[in-house]
Design a protein around this motif. Sequence first.
Motif, PDB file in Angstrom:
ATOM      1  N   ASN A   1     -46.288  37.316  -7.850  1.00  0.00           N
ATOM      2  CA  ASN A   1     -47.492  36.538  -7.533  1.00  0.00           C
ATOM      3  C   ASN A   1     -47.140  35.283  -6.729  1.00  0.00           C
ATOM      4  N   LYS A   2     -47.433  35.309  -5.423  1.00  0.00           N
ATOM      5  CA  LYS A   2     -47.096  34.176  -4.556  1.00  0.00           C
ATOM      6  C   LYS A   2     -47.902  32.927  -4.871  1.00  0.00           C
ATOM      7  N   LYS A   3     -49.098  33.111  -5.395  1.00  0.00           N
ATOM      8  CA  LYS A   3     -49.980  31.964  -5.619  1.00  0.00           C
ATOM      9  C   LYS A   3     -49.392  30.976  -6.622  1.00  0.00           C
ATOM     10  N   ALA A   4     -48.595  31.483  -7.552  1.00  0.00           N
ATOM     11  CA  ALA A   4     -48.007  30.596  -8.559  1.00  0.00           C
ATOM     12  C   ALA A   4     -47.082  29.559  -7.944  1.00  0.00           C
ATOM     13  N   PHE A   5     -46.456  29.897  -6.837  1.00  0.00           N
ATOM     14  CA  PHE A   5     -45.399  29.058  -6.282  1.00  0.00           C
ATOM     15  C   PHE A   5     -45.750  28.453  -4.929  1.00  0.00           C
TER      16      PHE A   5
END
Length: 348
Positions: A118-122
């Motif tokens: 999940n790219k959104k977390a970082f």
Amino acid sequence: MAVISYAQMTARRAGGVGRHFLSQLSLLSQKLPNISLVLISRSTKSLRASHRTTPLSLSTWEKDLEASTSPPLTIEQTLKFLGELPDKRVLVDNTSSQDVADAYPAFLKQGISVVTPNKKAFSSSLRLWHAIVESSYRPYEPYLARGLIYHESSVGAGLPIISTLKDLLHTGDTVHRIEGVFSGTMSFLFNNFAPLEGAGGTWSTQVRKAKDAGFTEPDPRDDLNGVDVARKLVILARIVGLEVESTDSFPVQSLIPKELEGVGSGEEFLERLSEFDGRMDEVRNEAASEGMVVRFVGSVDVRGKKLKVGLERFDKGHPIAGLGGSDNIVSFYTERYGDNPLVVRGAG
């Protein structure tokens, strides 16, 4: 990831990615029999182990999940369920949900490790990034029972991009610049639209071909706007130590004609894209007139604290120009490697 070897596993969202993950986990469990799957949660239903000593079956989970009538667990319920288990626990988040990403610090603080693409977390808020880092396990504070965080596949899919970067930093190297093709979709498009040899096809034809081959998102504009590449750059920049606020903090070139940004659907976008083929022809032809090819790349200038996403021209002998298929390539220019960068290349 030794912690997974003795962990009770939770897979949230058993969709396409989740299905492949559980298949991989089934193979892995044959070598590491202490792995136990205890919960699978989709957007519409869930499947939970009824007793901590009786895990879910990795061979019949799909049939069992289909037959389940249990509603999906909320994030709070998932946290409570895992928090009550005595063993080492891992949350495998195969979603792209911002809500799930926002909850990572809560899981980590309870000693629950997190594995995710999940790219959104970082790459979303800098506040969340710091919260995740501060909530995860730190070797110099072993008395804090925190979870580990692994997100290798948030950049470069199956390529070892994040681990390579961290190895460089942990062994004392100084990273000056990172540059590459970070999108398999964009790689496929430009390798066919502006190949090293031959004329290539029209831009709209290549986008349609990529869509039909499954390389793009259901709405190709979600690839062509450049945001996916920008998110990956934010992640790498933050790992290096740059305090990048968001993807809005630097130039991100969109390949969506402004006239088509507001059309109602991805299919309507594709139907009208040919009206603007001439613009991309000019970009390709200008590069060709100089003996070069055009590619869609992202770069992090660490010393200059600058990030950029967009079209760049490359000499035909450059490694980025010679990509094939949907390959990704990332070059690390560092103190150790100088002008001859460390290159990671492979299927994107």
